[in-house]
Design a protein around this motif. Structure first.
Motif, PDB file in Angstrom:
ATOM      1  N   ASP A 353      57.168 -32.969  55.281  1.00 24.93           N
ATOM      2  CA  ASP A 353      56.349 -33.751  54.475  1.00 24.93           C
ATOM      3  C   ASP A 353      56.751 -35.557  54.641  1.00 24.93           C
ATOM      4  OD1 ASP A 353      54.978 -35.070  52.266  1.00 24.93           O
ATOM      5  OD2 ASP A 353      56.326 -34.653  50.809  1.00 24.93           O
ATOM      6  N   GLY A 354      56.025 -36.102  55.430  1.00 27.14           N
ATOM      7  CA  GLY A 354      56.046 -37.422  55.697  1.00 27.14           C
ATOM      8  C   GLY A 354      56.577 -37.684  57.041  1.00 27.14           C
ATOM      9  N   TYR A 355      56.694 -36.949  57.717  1.00 23.05           N
ATOM     10  CA  TYR A 355      57.329 -37.053  59.046  1.00 23.05           C
ATOM     11  C   TYR A 355      56.652 -35.968  60.079  1.00 23.05           C
ATOM     12  CZ  TYR A 355      61.440 -38.725  56.814  1.00 23.05           C
ATOM     13  OH  TYR A 355      62.297 -39.694  56.251  1.00 23.05           O
ATOM     14  N   ASN A 356      56.804 -36.640  61.401  1.00 23.27           N
ATOM     15  CA  ASN A 356      56.032 -35.704  62.685  1.00 23.27           C
ATOM     16  C   ASN A 356      57.080 -35.682  63.695  1.00 23.27           C
ATOM     17  OD1 ASN A 356      55.715 -38.427  63.835  1.00 23.27           O
ATOM     18  ND2 ASN A 356      53.748 -38.518  62.995  1.00 23.27           N
ATOM     19  N   LEU A 357      56.868 -34.969  64.676  1.00 18.60           N
ATOM     20  CA  LEU A 357      57.678 -34.483  65.753  1.00 18.60           C
ATOM     21  C   LEU A 357      57.741 -35.597  66.617  1.00 18.60           C
ATOM     22  CD1 LEU A 357      60.019 -32.714  66.615  1.00 18.60           C
ATOM     23  CD2 LEU A 357      58.143 -30.943  67.796  1.00 18.60           C
ATOM     24  N   SER A 358      58.807 -36.078  67.153  1.00 10.98           N
ATOM     25  CA  SER A 358      58.614 -37.038  68.307  1.00 10.98           C
ATOM     26  C   SER A 358      59.305 -36.335  69.611  1.00 10.98           C
ATOM     27  CB  SER A 358      59.599 -38.192  68.216  1.00 10.98           C
ATOM     28  OG  SER A 358      60.894 -37.813  68.066  1.00 10.98           O
ATOM     29  N   TYR A 359      59.880 -35.091  69.386  1.00 11.54           N
ATOM     30  CA  TYR A 359      60.211 -34.309  70.546  1.00 11.54           C
ATOM     31  C   TYR A 359      59.319 -33.828  71.499  1.00 11.54           C
ATOM     32  CZ  TYR A 359      62.977 -30.433  72.819  1.00 11.54           C
ATOM     33  OH  TYR A 359      63.434 -29.650  73.701  1.00 11.54           O
ATOM     34  N   VAL A 480      47.127 -44.382  64.329  1.00 11.98           N
ATOM     35  CA  VAL A 480      47.898 -45.054  65.154  1.00 11.98           C
ATOM     36  C   VAL A 480      48.914 -44.081  65.902  1.00 11.98           C
ATOM     37  CG1 VAL A 480      49.398 -47.068  65.537  1.00 11.98           C
ATOM     38  CG2 VAL A 480      47.441 -47.351  64.153  1.00 11.98           C
ATOM     39  N   SER A 481      49.202 -44.326  67.010  1.00 14.28           N
ATOM     40  CA  SER A 481      50.435 -43.518  67.777  1.00 14.28           C
ATOM     41  C   SER A 481      51.176 -44.687  68.413  1.00 14.28           C
ATOM     42  CB  SER A 481      49.965 -42.554  68.759  1.00 14.28           C
ATOM     43  OG  SER A 481      49.458 -41.551  68.003  1.00 14.28           O
ATOM     44  N   ALA A 482      52.609 -44.665  68.462  1.00 10.09           N
ATOM     45  CA  ALA A 482      53.357 -45.547  68.935  1.00 10.09           C
ATOM     46  C   ALA A 482      54.166 -45.033  70.205  1.00 10.09           C
ATOM     47  CB  ALA A 482      54.428 -46.047  67.946  1.00 10.09           C
ATOM     48  N   TYR A 483      54.355 -45.696  71.112  1.00 12.01           N
ATOM     49  CA  TYR A 483      54.901 -45.443  72.374  1.00 12.01           C
ATOM     50  C   TYR A 483      55.905 -46.409  73.093  1.00 12.01           C
ATOM     51  CZ  TYR A 483      51.018 -42.125  72.533  1.00 12.01           C
ATOM     52  OH  TYR A 483      50.100 -41.004  72.437  1.00 12.01           O
ATOM     53  N   GLN A 484      56.845 -45.750  73.916  1.00  8.62           N
ATOM     54  CA  GLN A 484      57.742 -46.876  74.828  1.00  8.62           C
ATOM     55  C   GLN A 484      56.942 -46.810  75.995  1.00  8.62           C
ATOM     56  OE1 GLN A 484      61.575 -44.591  74.131  1.00  8.62           O
ATOM     57  NE2 GLN A 484      62.076 -46.160  72.814  1.00  8.62           N
ATOM     58  N   ASP A 485      57.306 -47.859  76.794  1.00 15.71           N
ATOM     59  CA  ASP A 485      57.016 -48.192  78.166  1.00 15.71           C
ATOM     60  C   ASP A 485      57.029 -46.963  79.283  1.00 15.71           C
ATOM     61  OD1 ASP A 485      56.164 -50.808  77.834  1.00 15.71           O
ATOM     62  OD2 ASP A 485      57.970 -51.766  78.200  1.00 15.71           O
ATOM     63  N   ASP A 486      57.886 -46.056  78.954  1.00 14.67           N
ATOM     64  CA  ASP A 486      58.102 -44.850  79.582  1.00 14.67           C
ATOM     65  C   ASP A 486      57.031 -43.886  79.451  1.00 14.67           C
ATOM     66  OD1 ASP A 486      59.243 -44.050  77.462  1.00 14.67           O
ATOM     67  OD2 ASP A 486      61.036 -43.264  78.217  1.00 14.67           O
ATOM     68  N   GLY A 487      56.166 -44.049  78.473  1.00 14.11           N
ATOM     69  CA  GLY A 487      55.194 -43.281  77.930  1.00 14.11           C
ATOM     70  C   GLY A 487      55.573 -42.200  76.971  1.00 14.11           C
ATOM     71  N   HIS A 489      56.393 -40.521  73.496  1.00 14.06           N
ATOM     72  CA  HIS A 489      55.803 -40.937  72.067  1.00 14.06           C
ATOM     73  C   HIS A 489      56.888 -41.014  71.062  1.00 14.06           C
ATOM     74  CE1 HIS A 489      53.887 -38.963  68.372  1.00 14.06           C
ATOM     75  NE2 HIS A 489      53.015 -39.879  68.623  1.00 14.06           N
ATOM     76  N   LEU A 490      56.793 -41.985  70.132  1.00 16.58           N
ATOM     77  CA  LEU A 490      57.711 -42.302  69.111  1.00 16.58           C
ATOM     78  C   LEU A 490      57.000 -41.713  67.863  1.00 16.58           C
ATOM     79  CD1 LEU A 490      58.920 -46.010  70.029  1.00 16.58           C
ATOM     80  CD2 LEU A 490      60.077 -43.969  70.255  1.00 16.58           C
ATOM     81  N   SER A 491      56.064 -42.044  67.323  1.00 11.91           N
ATOM     82  CA  SER A 491      55.506 -41.604  66.110  1.00 11.91           C
ATOM     83  C   SER A 491      54.049 -41.887  66.059  1.00 11.91           C
ATOM     84  CB  SER A 491      56.257 -42.428  64.963  1.00 11.91           C
ATOM     85  OG  SER A 491      55.894 -41.796  63.685  1.00 11.91           O
TER      86      SER A 491
END
Length: 740
Positions: A353-359, A480-487, A489-491
């Protein structure tokens, strides 16, 4: 004027008033209360569980209490083992809303139900027993659940089993399996088997075990290392099932083969998964599951999947290798086979609830001999969206999209969607460096019209869709999805928002485009006049991409009435070269493919590939597969091989493994070598196909060669018409899998 009322009329009025009042109290008020609870459930209200309890307590008759328990409590309990399962290549979730009950209140309700309702001809009663046994197992322990099941079986079925409710019949072996007592589980399954054989023999029927009975028994045999016995059991089941289906349903051999393939492949995969831990070399896998703020996630079921196995089924704790995270969020698998694994997670809704998987769900974990492998899985907070939200109607010259900044994010992707005929069509802005982006009206207008192509069943642009867009009669959504430069996925902003604390803003808005004179004519259905004005608008301003896009869309409707005309093709090409957008190039490729202009397709594919290279993007996998088939038809086998094998072997969404294997068989590659190729393509999204077992039994012949030529050259529908002509059942099973 005086009005006199007789006493009897007054009495009738008073009596009528009391009768109506009683009816309101007895019928209307309870119905309104029930409706209110239904709305709370539909809206995901976290207080729905307590409201249900109060509704049941307020019921003035036993029969009403029983009905309310069945409608609201039992129905909410009737779901899969986990509210959400996230695995290597599939995710599942319950469809029913989340209803939370206090454990003591739920126990009291269930006891009331069992005391005041009858099990006779009542499937809900037996279903309730099954569900309540699972609750006891979870909250009080497996031993108490086993005792409960034994007690109820003795009370209800002293001479046998309830053969009409298989989940309850198999509840005891299920609990023994969950307990790890494979010996008792096997004894119970054998007893059920013998009872059923005697019962159906008396009715002059043949008996064959059910799918669930077979699944449990196969897992036990695999765990015990009795693999030969497990495969023999499958062979006997297939033989008996074939005889029964032909005798009772008149099915022919081919129909049986098509039906049985998936079942047998799934069982073989289950045997492979269940036998994990029977090897000689052992290792240990430990892990931690937490939220981004470090809060441990307790009670998460962690499953191990053999990374070399193609089928990743949805597991259950009764029979699948699993661990459960403790109060520190930690889990451990001891004494497991060395090798490569992928992880699946069984979750309750409160976990996410309120979270998603970044793994990365596809990540492979390697367990080496006498070593401890370790993995950390993190859930990140859902990104909050600030503007535009909650159905806001935007009337400004610019749209300012704003969202919560994510720590460590290097860039964001914004996905925008519009619903038409029940389907959400998306377009996006990528590589946004800050947590907001401003889009002007004209840019929005151009992107909206050029990024999405909606066609009817005859490939004509769908006028209704474009009319809704221009008139503003649509609601847009965004994420919206957030990413780091190496591709990595953060959130994301999408996920489960179930409580008052996490509900957030609704990611919807509306936006009415400023209409031109051409738009006004188009909305009035005056297509010819609109076409001429769009054409004139573009001639006056070559930067007016919107006018060019609308002119292109109208071309087959008003110029020559033919989506295959050269004029429409020319218009599509001009739009692509003007916009320099990959989507418009794909429209050209689609047009050339329909015209069977293979050389033209090849030329434009190179232009499409060059454009993507400049944009640092990859060729769409669907287009890569189509291009490979075009090259096949042109006889350029070396280049075709490159594009059939274009996608990364570890790519999750690789739909086209069967095409790769068919191509290699066609080109004379030995079957054993093709099977080796199949082993390198393990991650197959969607319909899971055990290509190795299918290939093992085929014989490449002239019929298969012709089938592949038709499939690559004319399409799957034409190829499907050839299936009845394939005499080999094994070849037919393989080829059917390819076109599916």
């Amino acid at each position: 004027m005086k009005v006199r009322m007789k006493r009897k009329h007054l009495l009738y009025g008073i009596i009528s008033f009391f009768i109506i009042s009683i009816m309101v109290v007895v019928l209307v008020v309870p119905a309104l209360k029930e409706y209110k609870v239904e709305r709370m459930i539909a809206n995901g209200d976290p207080n729905a569980g307590q409201a249900i309890i109060e509704l049941i307590d307020s019921a003035n008759t036993t029969s009403r209490k029983i009905r309310l328990i069945e409608d609201f409590v039992l129905s909410s309990m009737s779901r899969s083992e986990h509210a959400v399962y996230i695995g290597p290549n599939l995710t599942s979730r319950i469809d029913s809303p989340w209803i939370e009950f206090d454990s003591k209140q739920r126990e009291n309700i269930m006891i009331y139900y069992f005391t005041h309702s009858s099990p006779n001809n009542n499937w809900r009663y037996i279903e309730a027993l099954d569900q309540y046994a699972s609750i006891i197992s979870e909250e009080k322990g497996i031993d108490e659940a086993i005792a409960f099941v034994k007690q109820k079986n003795e009370e209800l079925y002293p001479n046998g089993y309830d053969v009409y409710s298989e989940p309850w019949t198999l509840k005891l072996p299920e609990l023994y399996l969950k307990q790890g007592d494979f010996h008792k589980a096997k004894e119970e399954l054998v007893a059920i088997h013998e009872y059923e054989k005697r019962r159906v023999k008396e009715k002059d029927f043949k008996y064959n075990p059910s799918w669930q009975w077979m699944t449990y028994m196969l897992r036990i045999l695999a765990k015990e290392g009795e693999l030969d016995e497990a495969y023999d059991l499958i062979d006997h089941w297939v033989k008996d099932e074939r005889e029964q289906r032909i005798e009772y349903f008149g099915e022919n051999e081919m129909e049986f083969v098509e039906w049985i393939d998936h079942t047998v492949m799934e069982w073989k995969s289950i045997i492979s998964q269940a036998s994990v831990g029977n090897g000689n070399e052992k290792g240990v896998l430990t892990g931690l599951i937490k939220r981004e703020d470090g809060t441990p996630m307790q009670g998460v079921y962690v499953y191990l999947h053999d990374a070399s196995s193609q089928t990743k089924h949805i597991p259950v704790p009764e029979t699948d290798n699993h661990a459960i995270t403790d109060d520190k969020g930690e889990f451990v698998f001891e004494n497991i086979n060395t090798g490569s694994y992928q992880i699946g997670l069984g979750l309750e809704l409160y976990h996410i609830d309120g979270y998603n998987l970044s793994y990365d769900q596809r990540q492979v974990v390697f367990v080496n001999p006498d070593q401890e492998a370790d993995v950390t899985i993190e859930f990140t907070k859902i990104i909050d969206l600030f503007h535009p939200v909650n159905g806001e109607a935007i009337d400004k010259e610019e749209m300012n999209f704003q969202w919560e900044q994510v720590g460590g994010a290097d860039y964001y992707h914004i996905y925008l969607g519009v619903k038409h005929d029940g389907v959400v069509m998306n377009f996006f802005y990528d590589d946004v460096k800050t947590n907001n982006v401003v889009i002007g009206k004209e840019e929005w207008k151009e992107r909206l019209i050029t990024s999405i192509t909606v066609e009817d069943d005859t490939y004509y642009p769908d006028l209704d869709y474009y009319k809704k867009l221009i008139s503003g009669d649509v609601e847009f959504s965004w994420s919206v999805s957030a990413y780091q430069d190496d591709g990595s996925h953060l959130s994301s902003s999408h996920g489960y928002r179930l409580s008052k604390e996490t509900i957030g803003n609704l990611p919807t808005f509306s936006f009415e485009l400023e209409k031109t004179k051409a738009d006004e004519l188009f909305l009035k259905g005056k297509l010819k006049g609109a076409y001429e004005l769009y054409k004139a608008d573009y001639a006056a301003d070559n930067n007016n991409v919107y006018a060019l896009a609308m002119q292109t869309m109208l071309t087959p409707h008003v110029v020559d009435g033919n989506v295959g005309s050269e004029m429409y093709g020319a218009a599509l090409k001009e739009l692509a070269l003007t916009t320099k957008e990959p989507h418009t190039y794909m429209n050209v490729l689609d047009y050339l493919r329909r015209q069977e202009d293979l050389d033209g397709y090849k030329e434009w594919f190179h232009l499409y590939e060059e454009l993507l290279t400049k944009k640092n993007q990859s060729v769409d996998m669907y287009e890569a597969n189509r291009y490979a088939k075009i090259l096949f038809c042109l006889g350029d086998m070396d280049e075709a091989r490159k594009w059939f094998h274009y996608l990364d072997k570890d790519t999750l969404s690789h739909y086209y493994v069967g095409d790769v294997l068919a191509f290699e068989l066609y080109n004379g590659i030995d079957k054993q070598n093709v099977m080796e190729i199949a082993k390198t393509y393990k991650e197959n999204y969607g319909e899971h196909k055990d290509w190795e077992s299918l290939l093992e039994s085929i014989t490449y012949d002239a019929d298969m060669k012709h089938f592949i030529e038709v499939y690559f050259g004319q399409g799957w529908e034409q190829a499907e018409e050839l299936l009845p002509t394939i005499t080999s059942k094994h070849n037919k099973a393989f080829l059917r899998q390819i076109i599916e």
